[in-house]
Enzyme design. Structure first.
Site, PDB file in Angstrom:
ATOM      1  N   GLU A  89      -5.647  -1.489  14.794  1.00 42.73           N
ATOM      2  CA  GLU A  89      -6.536  -2.317  13.983  1.00 42.73           C
ATOM      3  C   GLU A  89      -5.721  -3.459  13.388  1.00 42.73           C
ATOM      4  O   GLU A  89      -4.809  -3.236  12.603  1.00 42.73           O
ATOM      5  CB  GLU A  89      -7.162  -1.468  12.874  1.00 42.73           C
ATOM      6  CG  GLU A  89      -8.059  -2.258  11.950  1.00 42.73           C
ATOM      7  CD  GLU A  89      -8.388  -1.484  10.668  1.00 42.73           C
ATOM      8  OE1 GLU A  89      -8.464  -0.248  10.716  1.00 42.73           O
ATOM      9  OE2 GLU A  89      -8.540  -2.139   9.624  1.00 42.73           O
ATOM     10  N   SER A 146     -10.083  -6.562   9.869  1.00 42.87           N
ATOM     11  CA  SER A 146     -11.274  -5.884   9.425  1.00 42.87           C
ATOM     12  C   SER A 146     -12.121  -6.954   8.744  1.00 42.87           C
ATOM     13  O   SER A 146     -11.656  -7.594   7.813  1.00 42.87           O
ATOM     14  CB  SER A 146     -10.848  -4.810   8.428  1.00 42.87           C
ATOM     15  OG  SER A 146     -11.825  -3.831   8.294  1.00 42.87           O
ATOM     16  N   ARG A 197       2.470   1.513  10.374  1.00 44.75           N
ATOM     17  CA  ARG A 197       2.013   1.841   9.022  1.00 44.75           C
ATOM     18  C   ARG A 197       3.180   1.707   8.058  1.00 44.75           C
ATOM     19  O   ARG A 197       4.031   2.584   7.991  1.00 44.75           O
ATOM     20  CB  ARG A 197       1.446   3.266   9.005  1.00 44.75           C
ATOM     21  CG  ARG A 197       0.703   3.635   7.728  1.00 44.75           C
ATOM     22  CD  ARG A 197       0.067   5.006   7.834  1.00 44.75           C
ATOM     23  NE  ARG A 197      -0.954   5.066   8.860  1.00 44.75           N
ATOM     24  CZ  ARG A 197      -2.224   4.683   8.680  1.00 44.75           C
ATOM     25  NH1 ARG A 197      -2.617   4.252   7.500  1.00 44.75           N
ATOM     26  NH2 ARG A 197      -3.090   4.749   9.668  1.00 44.75           N
ATOM     27  N   ARG A 244       0.833  -1.196   0.000  1.00 41.43           N
ATOM     28  CA  ARG A 244       0.000   0.000   0.000  1.00 41.43           C
ATOM     29  C   ARG A 244       0.867   1.246   0.000  1.00 41.43           C
ATOM     30  O   ARG A 244       1.780   1.369   0.812  1.00 41.43           O
ATOM     31  CB  ARG A 244      -0.904   0.008   1.242  1.00 41.43           C
ATOM     32  CG  ARG A 244      -1.796  -1.224   1.269  1.00 41.43           C
ATOM     33  CD  ARG A 244      -2.810  -1.179   2.394  1.00 41.43           C
ATOM     34  NE  ARG A 244      -3.595  -2.413   2.369  1.00 41.43           N
ATOM     35  CZ  ARG A 244      -4.525  -2.729   3.262  1.00 41.43           C
ATOM     36  NH1 ARG A 244      -4.798  -1.875   4.251  1.00 41.43           N
ATOM     37  NH2 ARG A 244      -5.189  -3.850   3.165  1.00 41.43           N
ATOM     38  N   ARG A 285       1.305  -5.265  13.127  1.00 41.32           N
ATOM     39  CA  ARG A 285       0.705  -4.677  14.324  1.00 41.32           C
ATOM     40  C   ARG A 285       0.539  -5.724  15.420  1.00 41.32           C
ATOM     41  O   ARG A 285       0.615  -5.405  16.610  1.00 41.32           O
ATOM     42  CB  ARG A 285      -0.645  -4.061  13.971  1.00 41.32           C
ATOM     43  CG  ARG A 285      -0.489  -2.819  13.087  1.00 41.32           C
ATOM     44  CD  ARG A 285      -1.811  -2.237  12.694  1.00 41.32           C
ATOM     45  NE  ARG A 285      -1.616  -1.097  11.805  1.00 41.32           N
ATOM     46  CZ  ARG A 285      -2.610  -0.448  11.205  1.00 41.32           C
ATOM     47  NH1 ARG A 285      -3.859  -0.840  11.385  1.00 41.32           N
ATOM     48  NH2 ARG A 285      -2.351   0.578  10.426  1.00 41.32           N
TER      49      ARG A 285
END
Length: 423
Positions: A347, A350, A275, A260, A389
């Site tokens: 997070e 999801s 990130r 990403r 994470r």
RNA sequence: GGAGAGGUGGCCGAGCUGGCUUAAGGCAUCCGCCUGCUAAGCGGUUGUGGGGGCUAAAACUCCCACCGAGGGUUCGAAUCCCUCCCUCUCCGCCA
């Protein structure tokens, strides 16, 4: 993509959905164009009908050796008019399709109303984070001390936002991937190993495109995209297929790196693993019968949280409000864990139900019984679980005053019997 | 990357010197008939997308498009021409 007929028949529902998601879209202009196109189609088809009939007459006349030049002359203008209309239809239809791809999915009625993440709802908590009796170090400091993470090497190789795991860091990554895939196999998912670059059609199918093009790594020469999640190849596995209704739900799981660009998030979470441009993730995808897809969503969520529970990592489940839902989702849960040193909920998963939104784009159908009409499946997906994470949480929560990190029991056998990460 | 062959309905497979093909034939499918049952046999049925009509909605019905994709020639294209994609075989290169 929404059903064009539904949009026509029930524009109020679409308008409400747009409002709930906080998306601006000129639905009236869309409907006007749609009407214009249909009127052109009507005119064109009438002329084509005439053309077909007359062509048969010409054939008959020629066969009988009679002269047909008068009819032929007349049909020339009809054919020209048809060509004209077809061109207009094509033009308007292209513009309409482009617009249609930009209409987001409608939130499910059960989704709480809201305009931002502030209004998301905590629906469940599991376990408790114990407060450490000493000042916790942030995960990147622990990791560098243990020699399991090399941020400098990552940026030397690829620039900021890329990392290198070393030694037990690499082993930990490998262990987590194996562990998660084993859990999901037990839960009934077929394990796949997929390509990490995919075509534009795949990206449109799962609705990353056209909206998120700037966030994707694109290989121009071949017009291929690095996958931002294994959801893309997994869901597109059945693109254009008609599945056997009796075989549903069909469930896939796969590990993949995820790429990403994180455009627009410069300056956020710049340190450590929170990130980064390339991260590892195990993903689950579920093709479901429409009438049970919301039960499947709960199952999927539980399949993801089971990973955390087996690793003894406390978490909470957040239900996203309408304004925070992604473009294609009807309903979505986030799973978050807590990192005490960065003092943030992270997070790590999801889990979403897309209903038939992706299925329409990617043309994924099923048939209940032979001879019956095909219907669109519902597609769901969820991370189970994103690694960096998770590693950050493990490092920050399981650190000891002496600088070691306790490895979750479930992982020990995957780590060659090692119980602690130590320098 | 080079050379050759090919892409037709759920599958196999004709058509490809342009107009009685609105895609032959077979297999499979479903329905019916027929035989104690089954098989065989006989008759029929069977796609996708779109637009319109009738409907509360469907069923139903009329029409248009679809022979890998896109363009072109023609009154008319599965059939002729161009471009692209994919598959197979052989050669080259490569972990």
């Amino acid at each position: 993509m929404l059903d064009r007929k539904m949009i026509r028949k029930d524009p109020g529902r679409v308008r409400e959905g747009l409002k709930k998601k906080g998306v601006n879209f000129d639905l009236d202009a869309f409907l006007e164009m749609d009407e214009e196109m249909r009127s052109l189609i009507r005119e064109g088809e009438q002329l084509k009908h005439e053309k077909n009939k007359v062509s048969q007459d010409v054939a008959k006349l020629k066969k009988e050796g009679k002269d047909a030049s008068e009819i032929i002359e007349r049909m020339k203008t009809v054919s020209d008019r048809i060509k004209e209309i077809d061109e207009q239809i094509k033009d308007i239809s292209t513009r309409l399709d482009e617009l249609a791809l930009k209409i987001p999915n409608i939130p499910h009625d059960s989704v709480p109303l809201g305009t931002s993440s502030e209004e998301n709802v905590v629906v469940r908590k599991w376990g408790e984070f114990k407060e450490l009796p000493f000042e916790p170090l942030p995960h990147w400091e622990i990791a560098e001390k243990l020699g399991i993470l090399d941020l400098a090497a990552g940026s030397t190789l690829s620039g900021r936002g890329f990392v290198v795991y070393r030694n037990d860091g690499a082993l930990l990554t490998r262990a987590l991937i194996n562990f998660m895939l084993d859990v999901h196999r037990e839960q009934g998912y077929e394990e796949l190993w997929v390509p990490y670059v995919v075509t534009r059609d795949c990206m449109i199918g799962t609705a990353q495109l056209p909206k998120l093009e700037d966030d994707m790594y694109h290989i121009e020469k071949d017009d291929l995209f690095l996958i931002p999640t294994a959801e893309v190849p997994l869901t597109n596995m059945n693109r254009g297929k008609v599945l056997d209704g009796e075989a549903l739900p069909v469930k896939y799981t796969a590990f993949s790196p995820c790429f990403r660009r994180e455009a627009g998030s410069y300056g956020q979470d710049t340190k450590g693993l929170i990130r980064i441009h390339q991260f590892n993730k195990v993903e689950m995808v579920d093709f479901s019968l429409p009438e049970v897809s919301y039960d499947e969503l709960e199952t999927l969520l539980n399949d993801a949280t089971e990973v955390l529970e087996r690793l003894e990592i406390p978490y909470r489940v957040i239900e996203l409000c309408t304004g925070d839902l992604s473009f294609g989702a009807s309903k979505c849960y986030d799973i978050e864990t807590y990192a005490p040193a960065v003092d943030k909920w992270l997070e790590v998963s999801s889990c979403s139900n897309f209903e038939d939104f992706q299925a329409r784009r990617a043309n994924i159908r099923f048939r209940r019984k032979k001879g019956e009409k095909s219907e669109f499946v519902h597609t769901l997906n969820g991370s189970g679980i994103a690694l960096p994470r998770l590693i950050a949480t493990i490092l920050e929560n399981n650190q000891t005053p002496t600088g070691k990190v306790r490895i979750p029991r479930a992982l020990v056998s995957y780590m060659g019997g090692k119980e602690y990460l130590e320098a």
